[in-house]
Write an enzyme that holds these catalytic residues in place. Structure first.
Site, mmCIF file in Angstrom:
data_model
loop_
_atom_site.group_PDB
_atom_site.id
_atom_site.type_symbol
_atom_site.label_atom_id
_atom_site.label_comp_id
_atom_site.label_asym_id
_atom_site.label_seq_id
_atom_site.Cartn_x
_atom_site.Cartn_y
_atom_site.Cartn_z
ATOM 1 N N ASP A 181 34.548 39.383 58.340
ATOM 2 C CA ASP A 181 34.928 38.083 57.790
ATOM 3 C C ASP A 181 33.813 37.536 56.904
ATOM 4 O OD1 ASP A 181 36.641 35.614 57.787
ATOM 5 O OD2 ASP A 181 34.780 34.789 58.594
ATOM 6 N N PRO A 182 34.100 37.199 55.670
ATOM 7 C CA PRO A 182 33.038 36.721 54.766
ATOM 8 C C PRO A 182 32.444 35.382 55.197
ATOM 9 C CG PRO A 182 35.188 36.583 53.709
ATOM 10 C CD PRO A 182 35.385 37.346 54.966
ATOM 11 N N GLY A 183 33.243 34.509 55.831
ATOM 12 C CA GLY A 183 32.707 33.235 56.286
ATOM 13 C C GLY A 183 31.675 33.412 57.379
ATOM 14 N N GLY B 211 61.570 37.067 24.474
ATOM 15 C CA GLY B 211 60.162 37.270 24.790
ATOM 16 C C GLY B 211 59.303 36.090 24.419
ATOM 17 N N HIS B 212 59.923 35.044 23.826
ATOM 18 C CA HIS B 212 59.176 33.850 23.418
ATOM 19 C C HIS B 212 59.492 32.650 24.305
ATOM 20 C CE1 HIS B 212 58.068 36.154 19.973
ATOM 21 N NE2 HIS B 212 59.291 36.182 19.471
ATOM 22 N N SER C 84 36.177 25.156 53.723
ATOM 23 C CA SER C 84 34.798 25.272 54.207
ATOM 24 C C SER C 84 34.064 23.943 54.118
ATOM 25 C CB SER C 84 34.052 26.325 53.393
ATOM 26 O OG SER C 84 34.631 27.604 53.548
ATOM 27 N N ASP D 86 37.142 33.429 46.511
ATOM 28 C CA ASP D 86 36.362 32.307 45.967
ATOM 29 C C ASP D 86 35.155 31.925 46.806
ATOM 30 O OD1 ASP D 86 37.603 31.150 48.154
ATOM 31 O OD2 ASP D 86 38.211 29.336 47.099
ATOM 32 N N GLY E 223 63.862 36.759 18.276
ATOM 33 C CA GLY E 223 63.778 37.731 19.345
ATOM 34 C C GLY E 223 63.477 37.080 20.682
ATOM 35 N N HIS F 135 54.764 38.558 18.024
ATOM 36 C CA HIS F 135 55.608 39.717 18.318
ATOM 37 C C HIS F 135 54.793 40.919 18.780
ATOM 38 C CE1 HIS F 135 58.269 37.408 15.505
ATOM 39 N NE2 HIS F 135 59.073 37.618 16.523
#
Length: 582
Positions: free
Chosen positions: A550-552, A57-58, A441, A398, A55, A220
């Site tokens: 701004d997170p920084g 999908g592999h 950073s 991150d 089949g 499967h």
């Protein structure tokens, strides 16, 4: 369901058309979902043809293993559905000549029936055909008295071994014997954190809870042997390998090759983590791992899972595994023993690197500097979740983890800093942050603290004016290195207001002045919510980030506030800090 397809019913056909485009060494067999070697006509009477399939999908199986030294043809069914007999029969007729054909079949009922009937049809036409059944799954041992163990990713090893033997000119009986011998020395087991989603169905084939995993599943979309709590990577690797080593037999010489297979949505990072522990475990058990393969070799659509395969080998099988092949999906680079988990090269110490030995703090200023640094680290570690969520919205998510990692590294090394000497401490901080923080950073924080330390070293560091000048120069260093300026929605939008407030205070270095400067930094960070980003990852999102700070810049305001509070705090007892005046 989100997939890059047109109509679900056309997905397999269009995939095969795409594979033919991507691999010039392959050709379509007209009227069938079959890909064959482009030189099939030229070599059909020179060697045994190797045919496999199943089949779709592999992917990259099975078409990805069609090429010189591996398969002569790959036959594709619909997703997780055995190919029809006529297509398999057509593939045999297209690639098999006088030497005959070997069919490599995974042990599923549909595959056995359709390949078996096609083999019978070909034999009735005078084409020599042998069929081998791969049943490398060890998860169902003891529960397989009817259908038998399933064929899993270890099948790819069989493709390579019989393909290599055929390319050497061995007879059909000899090539089949190579395959059957390998199957006896082969064992595989898989695990998954989620099911795959078929284009035709539009939803996962089974559901798992947030902390659940499916152990011992097939390829499967069928559930596994048991559903259990998630395990850390090392523990899970041991769970799989323990069953593989318990159920499998790998030869008296205990020489093996190892495959870490991505079932669809597992990252290369995760595969590497599993690979390194699997190597360690096998070596501790007394096995010699001759080769290590990791990657997407036989998948189950987008299943977030992994399977481990172990194959016992000797010199001949290693020769066939290492033999050249033009099959696009075979990892040709793996032709030597894997490296050691603990292999390292000694690194030269960085210039100016501080000694790892703890330094005794002699002055009250040094103790205040230490408290300020520790307070900043503690604040950033506690703010991981807040910063992560902010960065997830406007960046890549991150920042929280990066700041926590850097703060933890500073916490662990702060006792080695020359805390009685502020300029040297700032430079040590810059060195630690550029290494531990990483990304964009890391160098920005590194240059900031390095420039601050250099300025203070030259001017002295006993007055607020000297500190204000040093921080201002550090801010300029960030701007010079990164190209940002105020209003670009970066960390500078918190630092510039802080510096301006310090400069306007003159020589007044009171706590109130510094706290007021911190408030300016906070207002600057908050103001970034209305700025259009011009630099950094947020710039790719444009006005979509409006309304989100701004997170920084937020991180800067957080640690500046903690530094001021920590500097003016009084140590009242071991492990406890209280604010001055309390």
């Amino acid at each position: 369901m989100k997939k890059f397809i047109n109509r679900p019913e056309n997905a397999v056909e269009e995939m095969l058309e795409g594979l033919a485009v991507l691999s010039p060494g392959l050709a379509r067999l007209a009227g069938h979902k079959v890909l064959v070697r482009a030189d099939a006509e030229r070599i059909r009477d020179k060697q045994v043809a190797i045919i496999s399939g199943g089949g779709s999908g592999h992917e990259p199986a099975h078409a990805g293993y069609v090429g010189e030294g591996m398969l002569s043809a790959g036959v594709a069914g619909e997703v997780f559905t055995s190919p029809d007999t006529d297509s398999i029969h057509a593939a045999i007729r297209a690639v098999a000549g006088k030497p005959g054909a070997l069919l490599v079949v995974k042990n599923y009922t549909g595959d056995r029936l359709n390949f078996g009937l096609a083999a019978e049809l070909a034999r009735s036409e005078g084409i020599p055909v042998e069929m081998i059944i791969v049943d490398d799954d060890v998860a169902l041992d003891g529960k397989t008295q009817f259908a038998g163990a399933r064929g899993l990713a270890g099948t790819v090893f069989v493709h390579k071994l019989v393909g290599g033997a055929a390319a050497e000119g061995k007879s059909l009986a000899e090539v089949a014997a190579v395959g059957r011998g390998a199957i006896k020395l082969l064992a595989t087991m898989g695990v998954s954190f989620s099911a795959g989603t078929s284009p035709a169905v539009g939803k996962p084939s089974f559901e798992l809870g947030e902390d659940e995993m499916e152990l011992g599943l097939g390829i499967h979309g069928e559930p596994g042997v048991t559903r259990t709590r998630m395990q850390p990577a090392d523990e899970l690797t041991e769970t799989l390998l323990s069953q593989i080593l318990k159920r499998g037999t790998f030869g008296n010489d205990r020489r093996v090759v190892l495959m870490i297979n991505n079932l669809g949505a597992t990252t290369a990072m995760e595969l590497a983590i599993v690979a390194r522990h699997a190597m360690t475990m096998l070596e501790k058990k007394g096995y010699t791992v001759e080769r290590l393969y990791a990657g997407t070799l036989l998948s189950s659509l987008d299943m977030a899972g992994v399977s481990i395969s172990v194959l016992g080998v000797d010199d001949a099988s290693l020769r066939w595994l290492d033999a050249p092949t033009s099959a696009p999906a075979w990892p040709n680079a793996s032709k030597q023993r894997p490296g050691k988990v603990d292999a390292q090269v000694a690194a030269k110490a960085a210039a100016g690197q501080s000694s790892a030995a703890a330094k005794k703090v002699q002055t009250e200023t040094g103790r205040k500097i230490k408290r300020a640094i520790e307070a900043a680290c503690k604040t950033l570690i506690e703010a991981e979740g807040e910063l992560t969520e902010m960065d997830r919205i406007v960046g890549d998510g991150d920042l929280g983890a990066s700041m926590k990692r850097a703060a933890t590294a500073v916490q662990e090394s702060v006792d080695t800093y020359p805390l009685d000497e502020a300029p040297a401490t700032l430079k040590a901080l810059g060195q630690a942050l550029r290494s531990a923080l990483g990304g964009s950073s890391g160098p920005l924080y590194g240059v900031f603290f390095l420039r601050c330390g250099n300025v203070l070293e030259n001017s002295g560091w006993t007055s607020l004016e000297q500190w204000a000048k040093a921080i201002e120069e550090g801010v300029h260093a960030i701007s010079e290195l990164g190209g940002a300026k105020p209003g670009d929605r970066t960390m500078l939008d918190a630092l510039y207001p802080f510096v301006a407030a310090l400069k306007s205070a003159g020589a007044n270095a009171s706590r109130e002045v510094l706290e007021a400067a911190v408030e300016e930094a906070k207002r600057g960070a908050e103001a970034t919510a209305q700025m259009t980003p011009r630099l950094g990852r947020s710039s790719y999102l444009g006005d979509r980030v409006i309304g989100h700070a701004d997170p920084g810049a937020t991180a800067v305001a957080l640690w500046l506030g903690a530094v001021v509070e920590g500097f003016f705090a009084e140590k009242s007892a071991p492990g406890r800090t209280v604010r001055a005046g309390h």
